[in-house]
Write a protein that holds these residues in place. Structure first.
Motif, short mmCIF file in Angstrom:
data_model
loop_
_atom_site.label_atom_id
_atom_site.label_comp_id
_atom_site.label_asym_id
_atom_site.label_seq_id
_atom_site.Cartn_x
_atom_site.Cartn_y
_atom_site.Cartn_z
N LEU A 341 0.84 -1.20 0.00
CA LEU A 341 0.00 0.00 0.00
C LEU A 341 0.87 1.25 0.00
O LEU A 341 0.57 2.24 -0.68
CB LEU A 341 -0.93 -0.02 1.21
CG LEU A 341 -1.74 1.25 1.48
CD1 LEU A 341 -2.66 1.57 0.30
CD2 LEU A 341 -2.56 1.10 2.77
N GLU A 342 1.96 1.21 0.75
CA GLU A 342 2.82 2.38 0.83
C GLU A 342 3.46 2.70 -0.52
O GLU A 342 3.60 3.87 -0.90
CB GLU A 342 3.91 2.14 1.89
CG GLU A 342 3.43 2.20 3.33
CD GLU A 342 2.55 1.01 3.71
OE1 GLU A 342 2.66 -0.05 3.05
OE2 GLU A 342 1.74 1.16 4.64
N GLN A 343 3.84 1.66 -1.26
CA GLN A 343 4.42 1.89 -2.58
C GLN A 343 3.39 2.50 -3.54
O GLN A 343 3.69 3.43 -4.29
CB GLN A 343 4.94 0.57 -3.15
CG GLN A 343 6.17 0.03 -2.41
CD GLN A 343 6.50 -1.39 -2.82
OE1 GLN A 343 5.67 -2.08 -3.40
NE2 GLN A 343 7.71 -1.84 -2.51
N THR A 376 -4.26 10.39 2.04
CA THR A 376 -3.72 9.44 3.00
C THR A 376 -3.77 8.02 2.45
O THR A 376 -4.50 7.72 1.50
CB THR A 376 -4.52 9.48 4.31
OG1 THR A 376 -5.86 9.01 4.06
CG2 THR A 376 -4.59 10.91 4.86
N THR A 377 -3.01 7.13 3.08
CA THR A 377 -3.04 5.73 2.67
C THR A 377 -4.42 5.13 2.91
O THR A 377 -4.87 4.27 2.14
CB THR A 377 -1.99 4.90 3.43
OG1 THR A 377 -2.18 5.08 4.84
CG2 THR A 377 -0.57 5.34 3.05
N ILE A 412 0.64 -0.49 -9.85
CA ILE A 412 -0.73 -0.41 -9.35
C ILE A 412 -1.54 -1.62 -9.82
O ILE A 412 -2.35 -2.18 -9.07
CB ILE A 412 -1.38 0.90 -9.79
CG1 ILE A 412 -0.68 2.09 -9.10
CG2 ILE A 412 -2.88 0.92 -9.48
CD1 ILE A 412 -1.17 3.45 -9.53
N ALA A 413 -1.32 -2.08 -11.07
CA ALA A 413 -2.04 -3.25 -11.58
C ALA A 413 -1.70 -4.49 -10.78
O ALA A 413 -2.54 -5.38 -10.61
CB ALA A 413 -1.72 -3.44 -13.05
N SER A 414 -0.47 -4.58 -10.28
CA SER A 414 -0.01 -5.76 -9.53
C SER A 414 -0.40 -5.71 -8.06
O SER A 414 -0.27 -6.71 -7.35
CB SER A 414 1.51 -5.90 -9.64
OG SER A 414 1.92 -6.00 -10.98
N GLY A 417 -4.66 -4.56 -3.64
CA GLY A 417 -5.71 -3.71 -3.06
C GLY A 417 -5.77 -3.74 -1.55
O GLY A 417 -6.76 -3.30 -0.96
N LYS A 418 -4.69 -4.19 -0.90
CA LYS A 418 -4.68 -4.30 0.58
C LYS A 418 -3.44 -3.63 1.13
O LYS A 418 -2.46 -3.43 0.44
CB LYS A 418 -4.68 -5.77 1.00
CG LYS A 418 -5.94 -6.53 0.55
CD LYS A 418 -5.88 -7.96 0.98
CE LYS A 418 -7.09 -8.74 0.51
NZ LYS A 418 -7.03 -10.17 0.90
#
Length: 418
Positions: A341-343, A376-377, A412-414, A417-418
């Motif tokens: 998520l941070e990346q 924000t994240t 983002i495609a890889s 979503g968590k």
């Protein structure tokens, strides 16, 4: 301050547009129901007066007795009710919104850098804006010409309906090839809404005025005035639900950012029409479940087409970018595991937050588009599915203003979503 006033104008115009549309569509649906629910008059007095049909109803603690005359009412009062200002207000406020949100920023919202046609990719904002307006003008004239050529005396309306359906398929395909997906859906809906309002302005109301003038002069009205008005009113009835969907579609990126967006749009138009047909028939006492069944099948097909394909995990870790202190995206750095998520948020911060923020820095934005903030994240995680969809389809960033790279899109495609 300029951004605030644009946003406030957007709010006021949208509010007016929605109010007028509710009033127009509500009145239209009511009169369709009334017209199809009439029964032959039972009283001798009503028959002698020339009543064509009547309906008794109860609502709000009272009883109503509606009667319909064709062209032979015994009298016409001076306070005769007319239905047109709601239609005009809906179109004018809608076009005002289109000017404010799309034409003023046509280089961003109307130019499609992913168009398969080079001339469309190379248009400037002015050219794209003119072409969008021409779609409304030319589109209505083609539709009206079809009405006059195929069914001038309202005897071949079945063939006319088929021709209008083909026209909408062509429009759906053309708009999605020329304009960005969200604009394509809006322009197609605006064309249908233009046809609806123009039907009222050029056909329904003028015909009714000629009929009233003839009756007050003691003359027999031209029956074609009533037939033409009825024809255009019926078209408006079946345009209604598709137009509502197309006006709402901008909130659902999986519809307009799909590879087969024109197919999705077309299926939604036909689904709306067949669902409306069910309610039309219900007013006549028929409960033909084939129409809602057809609508459900079309919606299921849309869901199958629009569903995102599963993204296979990369054979090797995908490089994830880091964000420089200056706020720009640095070259991708080597990653040692799954995308985090941070990346992903690092990419979002560099490429998306200047618009999608509580305090946008992109000129002309007083608030985040569509209310989506990604500061924000937690906010990035909240909108994970939408982010993956629009970034994967290269719809966002709009016109790639922030220069998101293919490598960043791959990250983002890889992401899971968590």
């Amino acid at each position: 301050m300029e951004g605030f006033f644009l946003e406030y104008g957007n709010l006021l115009l949208r509010w007016l547009h929605v109010i007028a549309a509710i009033a127009w569509i509500g009145e239209s649906i009511y009169f369709v129901m009334l017209d199809l629910s009439l029964h032959a008059p039972k009283g001798e007095h009503s028959k002698k007066l020339g009543v064509y049909g009547e309906l008794w109803a109860v609502h709000g603690g009272g009883f109503y007795h509606n009667q319909k005359y064709l062209t032979n009412p015994p009298e016409l009062p001076d306070d005769l009710h007319w239905s047109f200002w709601k239609a005009y207000t809906t179109w004018l406020s809608g076009f005002g919104l289109f000017m404010l949100l799309y034409l003023l920023k046509a280089d961003i919202y109307l130019v499609n850098p992913a168009s398969p046609w080079e001339w469309a990719r190379n248009m400037n904002g002015v050219e794209a804006g003119i072409l969008a307006v021409l779609f409304l003008v030319v589109g209505y004239n083609v539709y009206s010409r079809l009405c006059r050529i195929i069914s001038p005396t309202v005897n071949h309306d079945g063939w006319l309906s088929a021709a209008v359906g083909v026209m909408m398929v062509i429009v759906a395909w053309l708009t999605t090839q020329i304009f960005p997906g969200r604009a394509a859906f809006l322009i197609t809906g605006a064309l249908m809404a233009t046809c609806m309002s123009a039907n009222v302005f050029f056909w329904i109301i003028p015909g009714q005025r000629r009929m009233v003038k003839a009756l007050k002069a003691g003359e027999k009205p031209n029956p074609l005035d009533g037939a033409w008005g009825k024809q255009r009113s019926v078209h408006n009835t079946y345009f209604t639900l598709p137009v509502i969907f197309l006006m709402l579609s901008n909130h659902y990126s999986f519809t307009y950012s799909n590879e087969y967006a024109w197919v999705i749009m077309t299926l939604f138009i036909f689904a709306g029409a067949v669902i409306r047909q069910y309610f039309v028939l219900r007013h006549t006492g028929k409960n033909d479940l084939r129409y809602p069944a057809a609508g459900i099948v079309l919606l299921a097909i849309i869901g199958w087409i629009a569903a995102p394909a599963p993204v296979a995990a990369p054979a090797a870790p995908v490089p994830a970018p880091s964000v420089s202190q200056a706020g720009g995206a640095a070259a991708p750095a080597a990653a040692t595991g799954a995308v985090t998520l941070e990346q992903v948020h690092g990419i979002i911060a560099a490429r998306c937050v200047e618009c999608h923020s509580a305090k946008p820095t992109q000129p002309g934005f007083a608030a985040a588009p569509a209310g989506i903030m990604l500061d924000t994240t937690a906010e990035t995680l909240q909108h994970a599915a939408q982010i993956k969809q629009v970034v994967g389809n290269k719809y966002m960033p709009l016109a790639n203003l922030t220069k998101m790279t293919d490598e960043e899109r791959a990250v983002i495609a890889s992401w899971n979503g968590k």
